[in-house]
Design a protein around this motif. Structure first.
Motif, short mmCIF file in Angstrom:
data_model
loop_
_atom_site.label_atom_id
_atom_site.label_comp_id
_atom_site.label_asym_id
_atom_site.label_seq_id
_atom_site.Cartn_x
_atom_site.Cartn_y
_atom_site.Cartn_z
N ARG A 1 65.87 28.17 -36.09
CA ARG A 1 65.47 28.03 -37.50
C ARG A 1 64.06 28.59 -37.71
O ARG A 1 63.79 29.26 -38.70
CB ARG A 1 65.53 26.57 -37.93
CG ARG A 1 66.95 26.08 -38.16
CD ARG A 1 67.01 25.03 -39.26
NE ARG A 1 68.38 24.61 -39.48
CZ ARG A 1 69.22 25.26 -40.26
NH1 ARG A 1 68.83 26.35 -40.89
NH2 ARG A 1 70.45 24.81 -40.42
N VAL A 2 63.17 28.33 -36.77
CA VAL A 2 61.82 28.89 -36.85
C VAL A 2 61.88 30.41 -36.78
O VAL A 2 61.22 31.11 -37.54
CB VAL A 2 60.93 28.32 -35.71
CG1 VAL A 2 59.61 29.08 -35.62
CG2 VAL A 2 60.68 26.83 -35.93
N LEU A 3 62.74 30.92 -35.89
CA LEU A 3 62.91 32.37 -35.75
C LEU A 3 63.45 32.98 -37.04
O LEU A 3 63.01 34.04 -37.48
CB LEU A 3 63.85 32.67 -34.58
CG LEU A 3 64.05 34.15 -34.22
CD1 LEU A 3 62.73 34.80 -33.82
CD2 LEU A 3 65.06 34.29 -33.10
N GLN A 4 64.40 32.27 -37.65
CA GLN A 4 64.96 32.77 -38.92
C GLN A 4 63.86 32.91 -39.97
O GLN A 4 63.74 33.93 -40.64
CB GLN A 4 66.02 31.79 -39.44
CG GLN A 4 67.35 31.86 -38.70
CD GLN A 4 68.32 30.81 -39.19
OE1 GLN A 4 67.92 29.74 -39.65
NE2 GLN A 4 69.60 31.10 -39.08
N VAL A 5 63.06 31.86 -40.11
CA VAL A 5 61.99 31.88 -41.12
C VAL A 5 60.96 32.95 -40.77
O VAL A 5 60.50 33.70 -41.64
CB VAL A 5 61.33 30.48 -41.23
CG1 VAL A 5 60.14 30.54 -42.18
CG2 VAL A 5 62.35 29.46 -41.72
N LEU B 1 65.74 42.10 -43.98
CA LEU B 1 66.00 41.01 -44.92
C LEU B 1 67.51 40.78 -45.08
O LEU B 1 67.99 39.63 -45.02
CB LEU B 1 65.37 41.35 -46.28
CG LEU B 1 65.14 40.21 -47.26
CD1 LEU B 1 64.14 39.21 -46.69
CD2 LEU B 1 64.62 40.75 -48.58
N LEU B 2 68.24 41.87 -45.23
CA LEU B 2 69.70 41.75 -45.33
C LEU B 2 70.29 41.23 -44.03
O LEU B 2 71.21 40.41 -44.03
CB LEU B 2 70.31 43.11 -45.67
CG LEU B 2 70.15 43.57 -47.12
CD1 LEU B 2 70.38 45.06 -47.24
CD2 LEU B 2 71.10 42.80 -48.03
N GLY B 3 69.74 41.72 -42.92
CA GLY B 3 70.25 41.31 -41.61
C GLY B 3 70.03 39.84 -41.35
O GLY B 3 70.94 39.14 -40.89
N ILE B 4 68.85 39.33 -41.66
CA ILE B 4 68.54 37.94 -41.35
C ILE B 4 69.34 36.99 -42.26
O ILE B 4 69.67 35.87 -41.87
CB ILE B 4 67.02 37.66 -41.43
CG1 ILE B 4 66.68 36.30 -40.82
CG2 ILE B 4 66.51 37.71 -42.84
CD1 ILE B 4 66.95 36.18 -39.36
N VAL B 5 69.66 37.43 -43.44
CA VAL B 5 70.45 36.57 -44.34
C VAL B 5 71.94 36.68 -44.04
O VAL B 5 72.63 35.68 -43.87
CB VAL B 5 70.17 36.92 -45.83
CG1 VAL B 5 71.08 36.10 -46.74
CG2 VAL B 5 68.72 36.65 -46.16
N LEU B 6 72.44 37.90 -43.93
CA LEU B 6 73.90 38.12 -43.86
C LEU B 6 74.43 38.57 -42.51
O LEU B 6 75.62 38.38 -42.23
CB LEU B 6 74.31 39.15 -44.92
CG LEU B 6 73.99 38.81 -46.37
CD1 LEU B 6 74.29 40.00 -47.27
CD2 LEU B 6 74.78 37.59 -46.82
N GLY B 7 73.60 39.19 -41.67
CA GLY B 7 74.11 39.78 -40.43
C GLY B 7 75.14 40.85 -40.75
O GLY B 7 75.02 41.57 -41.76
N ARG B 8 76.19 40.95 -39.94
CA ARG B 8 77.20 42.00 -40.17
C ARG B 8 78.21 41.62 -41.25
O ARG B 8 79.21 42.32 -41.43
CB ARG B 8 77.92 42.35 -38.86
CG ARG B 8 77.14 43.33 -38.03
CD ARG B 8 77.98 43.95 -36.93
NE ARG B 8 78.65 45.17 -37.37
CZ ARG B 8 79.37 45.94 -36.57
NH1 ARG B 8 79.51 45.63 -35.30
NH2 ARG B 8 79.95 47.03 -37.04
#
Lengths: 284, 63
Positions: free
Chosen positions: B22-26, A79-86
Motif C-alpha cells: 500500500r505504501v508502494l502504491q501511494v 499513473l495508468l499502470g498503478i491504478v489499472l495495470g494491464r
C-alpha cells in the motif's frame, strides 16, 4: 461478460478515434487534446485519434536533442499502470480489440502455453522504445521512434492505410519501409485469427510496461484461497496462458475477467481490494 | 478466512506486505504525478503535441 467487455472495448475504441472528418479528408486532428496520451496502443496519426499514443510520445521525447528523460509521458503511463495495470490491455486498447475480433473467426486455433517468448516484449521495450531512440541519432542530434518505424502494426493499420488511401502524395512516397510494415501487419492479423492476441502476448511494449504494474496496481484480480478448489476451470479458460489460482497478479494477465465468470465457487474477483472484501462478506 | 491478492502476498511469506505494498502504491502514485508535473514544466507537453499534430511519417512507413 465477454460480450459486455467487447462492447466496452468497441465504445472506448470508437470514442478515442471519433474525429470522423479525418477519415473523410485524409487528415489528422490537430487540437490540444493531442497533448494527452490515451491509455492503449493507438496511433496518433490515425485520422480519427483525439489523443496521443503513449509509446509514440515516449519515443518522441527520447528523440528530442535536448532531453534524455521523459517524465511527463512516463508519469502518464505510470499513473495508468498503478491504478489499472494491464486492465488497460483487456478493456481499453483498440488494437487488442481488433486481435480479439479476428480470433473469433472460425478456424483451427493454436493454443500456446506459458513460453519464454513472452519476454520478447521486454526486449522490444528496452531496445526499440528506449535505447535506440535515446542513442541512435542523426547529425542534428535527432533520433527516430524506432518501434513505430520498424514494428508497430497499429500504426500501419490505423494511420498508414487510411492516410495512404486518401493521399496520393503520401502513396507516392511509400517505399520498402511501408512494404515491411505492411508485411508485419498482415502477419500479425493472420496470426490473430489462429492465436489469441499474439501481438499483446509477445511484442507489445506498452503491455510490457503495464504488466510490470500488475503486482502493485490498485485494481487487482483477487483469489480467495479458502474457497478455491483448484478445479482448473480458470486455467482452462485463460487464453493468455495465466494460472489465476496460482498467480492472480501475473504480468501476463490482462484482467479480462473470463476466469472470474467461469469460476464455479466464485473464488476470483476483479476490482479494488477494499470493495472485494465487502463483497466476500456478503457472499459468506 | 484468508484471501490472496498480489498486494497482500508480494513478496511471499511476509506478514507486513499489505502495508508495504500500500505504501508502494501511494509512493508510485505520487511519483507518477510528480513526473507529469515536472515533465510538463520541462516542456515535454510541447514535444508530445508537436509530434502528435503532424503526420508521423515513421508510423506510416515513409520516414
Amino acid at each position: 461478460m465477454t460480450l459486455r467487455r467487447t462492447a466496452f472495448q468497441g465504445v472506448t475504441g470508437i470514442l478515442q478515434n471519433s474525429w470522423f472528418t479525418g477519415f473523410l479528408r485524409g487528415r489528422i486532428w490537430r487540437g490540444s487534446s493531442k497533448a494527452v496520451c490515451i491509455p492503449g496502443l493507438n496511433c496518433y496519426s490515425c485520422p480519427g485519434a483525439w489523443g496521443s499514443c503513449p509509446i509514440g510520445s515516449l519515443q518522441a521525447v527520447f528523440n528530442r536533442a535536448s532531453d534524455r528523460i521523459s517524465m511527463y509521458v512516463a508519469g502518464l503511463i505510470g499513473l495508468l499502470g498503478i491504478v489499472l495495470g494491464r486492465l488497460v490491455c483487456g478493456w481499453l486498447c483498440p488494437f487488442g480489440l481488433i486481435q480479439e475480433l479476428l480470433y473469433r473467426i472460425r478456424s483451427r486455433k493454436v493454443r500456446i502455453g506459458p513460453t519464454r517468448l513472452r519476454f520478447l516484449k521486454y526486449a522490444v521495450l528496452a531496445v526499440l522504445v528506449i535505447l535506440m531512440p535515446l542513442l541512435v541519432r542523426d547529425r542534428f542530434g535527432v533520433g527516430d521512434p524506432w518501434f513505430c518505424k520498424l514494428v508497430c502494426p497499429a500504426g500501419t493499420l490505423e494511420a498508414a492505410l487510411p492516410l495512404l488511401a486518401l493521399n496520393a502524395s503520401l502513396r507516392g512516397a511509400a517505399g520498402w519501409l511501408f512494404v515491411w510494415k505492411a508485411s508485419l501487419l498482415v502477419a500479425t492479423l493472420a496470426a490473430s485469427v489462429v492465436m489469441y492476441r499474439p501481438f499483446c502476448r509477445f511484442v507489445c511494449p506498452l503491455g510490457a510496461i503495464y504488466g510490470l504494474f500488475n503486482r502493485v496496481s490498485f485494481v487487482q484480480l483477487t483469489l480467495n484461497e479458502d474457497t478455491c478448489t483448484h478445479c482448473g476451470a480458470c486455467v482452462a479458460v485463460c487464453r493468455m496462458a495465466v494460472d489465476p489460482s496460482h498467480d492472480p497478479a501475473s504480468a501476463e494477465c490482462i484482467r479480462c475477467s473470463d476466469c472470474v465468470a467461469v469460476c464455479p465457487v466464485h473464488a476470483l474477483s476483479l476490482g479494488l481490494p477494499s470493495a472485494q472484501r465487502k463483497q466476500r462478506t456478503v457472499i459468506d | 478466512m484468508s484471501s490472496r491478492a498480489c498486494w497482500q502476498t508480494f513478496p511471499p511469506g511476509r506478514s507486513t506486505v499489505s502495508t508495504r505494498v500500500r505504501v508502494l502504491q501511494v509512493f508510485l502514485l505520487v511519483l507518477a504525478t510528480l513526473g507529469i508535473v515536472a515533465g510538463a514544466m520541462n516542456g515535454e507537453v510541447r514535444t508530445v503535441i508537436t509530434k502528435a499534430i503532424n503526420v508521423c511519417l515513421q508510423c506510416i512507413g515513409i520516414g
